[in-house]
Design a protein around this motif. Structure first.
Motif, short mmCIF file in Angstrom:
data_model
loop_
_atom_site.label_atom_id
_atom_site.label_comp_id
_atom_site.label_asym_id
_atom_site.label_seq_id
_atom_site.Cartn_x
_atom_site.Cartn_y
_atom_site.Cartn_z
N GLU A 53 -2.12 3.82 8.55
CA GLU A 53 -3.25 3.67 7.96
C GLU A 53 -3.77 2.43 7.49
O GLU A 53 -4.70 1.90 7.19
N ARG A 57 -5.35 -0.71 -7.27
CA ARG A 57 -5.30 0.90 -8.14
C ARG A 57 -5.03 0.42 -9.38
O ARG A 57 -5.45 1.02 -10.85
N PHE A 105 -1.22 8.80 -9.31
CA PHE A 105 -1.30 8.51 -8.00
C PHE A 105 -0.71 10.13 -7.25
O PHE A 105 0.13 10.46 -8.09
N GLN A 106 -0.65 10.29 -6.21
CA GLN A 106 -0.72 12.08 -5.88
C GLN A 106 0.15 11.74 -4.95
O GLN A 106 0.22 10.23 -4.24
N VAL A 137 2.09 2.50 2.29
CA VAL A 137 1.82 3.45 4.00
C VAL A 137 1.59 2.79 5.22
O VAL A 137 1.82 1.38 5.21
N THR A 148 0.91 -1.36 0.03
CA THR A 148 -0.05 -0.11 -0.09
C THR A 148 0.29 1.04 0.26
O THR A 148 0.48 2.38 -0.08
N THR A 151 1.62 12.59 -1.57
CA THR A 151 1.18 12.58 -1.17
C THR A 151 -0.02 11.14 -0.33
O THR A 151 -0.22 10.73 1.03
N GLU A 152 -0.53 10.80 -1.41
CA GLU A 152 -1.15 9.37 -0.51
C GLU A 152 -0.51 8.30 -0.37
O GLU A 152 -0.33 7.60 0.47
N ALA A 203 -6.03 0.20 4.02
CA ALA A 203 -5.61 0.59 2.92
C ALA A 203 -5.49 0.68 0.98
O ALA A 203 -5.92 -0.62 1.60
N LYS A 204 -5.74 1.39 0.43
CA LYS A 204 -5.78 0.23 -1.71
C LYS A 204 -4.44 0.12 -1.13
O LYS A 204 -3.75 0.35 -0.87
#
Length: 448
Positions: free
Chosen positions: A73, A105, A437-438, A69, A67, A440-441, A99-100
């Motif tokens: 998270e 994704r 993707f961002q 993270v 993920t 900050t993710e 989390a994803k």
């Protein structure tokens, strides 16, 4: 470019990730002549040691690796976690990962993922092309694999989800080593089959048996024990299989190989709850405690593996004894005691003690440990609630996880692996796949 690409007219890049659970980078770099395929991958691409996460335990590491993270998270901190507001505990499974995941994704981007044997993925997701669960899965392909025909194929080759770790507890390791080879062989056979299908955008498979072999034979490797040659023979086969998989990959696929933590020799198992009891931090309501629920209202702290320490806090724990306004002072006191803890020969047990705010942040940090001990090499942190006669013991395992010296190989010479850690892997794979993707993710950043 593979056949499937030619048929679909799609030139988007693809990634094949192969996990080698618990393999320290130094094992490969110190034995280049024995592991020519990983050595070639390092020289032709990019490679190096990376840091794991806090805590470096597989049940927490793989959710973070997949993920990008931290456990605050993902909601998964280790093999055992505590329910909010109770002393009840549970073993986190795939559905507990909040989390994803990478493959989610990829699927959202309209592309396909084949996911094989990733720890903490049971039950298998049904929003992917195919998935067979890994560590903590039931050994039943009708439940562990999706779709049914995928499980049917795995059954047809007598696929093994995991090695029989109980065999490693025997003094004679021959049967354990034989089972490890069989498990590895079947893993490679299945990986090779589905790599050859060439119908995926992300292939994500994990060799878990490396971790199992390390737990029972790593001291033999590092200190010239009876099974050093068998250890190296096993890893030569791992290297050979990874080389064959690399040769099998189409040109549009980037190969990534990584471990979730490092490994080192285990000298002492440290029973933290017994130490807490002796130091006056932990009390039970019974002379023979079985679980966390037996904790006394006079207890001030308790521990879960690996090295996670919780205060028995008022308003958070049902029988909390540490007032909220004394939290910082009591935690500082406990941290100092843990930092001063010494092993049988006077060595410091803790390399460092990490406060929760330093390691965990996110929507699920309410069950985060207050402190986490990152041990010095040689001290494996245990935390059962059944009584132990000694704080320091030695069991059947002679290898333990380490925070440092995890491995990362990327078949791309432009990747920058210096100062990387486990959180960087997910954004790197998405970057290689050209999935948006961002920044900050993630807690990490792309290395390419």
């Amino acid at each position: 470019m593979g056949l499937f690409d030619r048929l679909r007219g799609d030139d988007t890049p693809r990634v094949a990730f192969f996990g080698i659970d618990g393999v320290p980078y130094s094992l490969i770099s110190d034995n280049e002549e024995r592991f020519p395929n990983l050595t070639a991958l390092a020289r032709e691409g990019s490679a190096g040691p990376i840091d794991s996460i806090v805590p470096p335990e597989s049940s927490a590491c793989w959710p973070s690796l997949t993920t990008g993270v931290n456990p605050g998270e993902t909601g998964v901190y280790g093999f055992q976690d505590r329910e909010i507001g109770t002393y009840d505990t549970y073993v986190p499974m795939g559905d507990d990962v909040q989390a994803k995941r990478l493959w989610d994704r990829v699927e959202e981007d309209g592309r396909d993922s084949t996911v094989m044997n990733v720890p903490v993925t049971f039950p298998p997701q049904r929003n992917v092309q195919r998935m067979v669960s890994g560590f903590l899965s039931v050994n039943d392909m009708s439940k562990a694999a999706y779709p049914d025909e995928f499980g049917g194929y795995l059954d047809s080759i007598d696929y093994k989800l995991d090695v029989n770790a109980k065999l490693g507890h025997k003094d004679d390791k021959a049967e354990f080593i034989e089972d490890a080879h069989l498990t590895l062989d079947k893993r490679y056979e299945a990986f090779s089959h589905y790599v050859g299908q060439d119908d995926w955008d992300l292939f994500f498979g994990v060799f878990m048996t490396t971790d199992r072999v390390n737990h029972f034979l790593f001291e033999d490797y590092e200190r010239d024990g009876d099974y050093k040659q068998e250890f190296l023979d096993f890893y030569e086969k791992v290297d050979d299989y990874l080389g064959k998989l690399r040769e099998q990959l189409p040109e549009d696929v980037t190969m990534v190989v990584a471990s979730d933590h490092g490994f080192t020799t285990l000298d002492n198992e440290v029973h933290l709850n017994e130490w807490l009891r002796r130091e006056g931090w932990l009390e039970f309501d019974t002379d023979e405690p079985e679980e966390l629920g037996d904790i006394s209202s006079d207890a001030r702290a308790y521990s879960f593996i690996p090295g996670r320490v919780y205060l028995n806090l008022e308003g958070r724990e049902p029988r909390g004894s540490v007032p909220q306004d004394e939290y910082e002072a009591v935690r500082d006191e406990l941290k100092a005691d843990l930092e001063a803890l010494e092993g049988p020969n006077g060595e410091k047990v803790a390399e460092r003690v990490v406060e929760k705010e330093e390691a965990f942040r996110g929507d699920h940090d309410d069950i985060a440990p207050d402190l986490v001990i990152i041990p010095n090499h040689g001290f494996d942190l245990k935390a059962g609630f059944k009584g132990h006669d000694e704080v320091f013991t030695k069991g059947a395992r002679n290898g333990m996880h380490s925070f440092d010296n995890a491995s990362l190989f990327i078949d791309d010479p432009e990747a920058n692996i210096s100062d990387a850690d486990l959180f960087d892997i997910a954004p790197t794979i998405l970057d290689l796949l050209e999935v948006d993707f961002q920044r900050t993710e993630f807690d990490g950043a792309s290395l390419v």
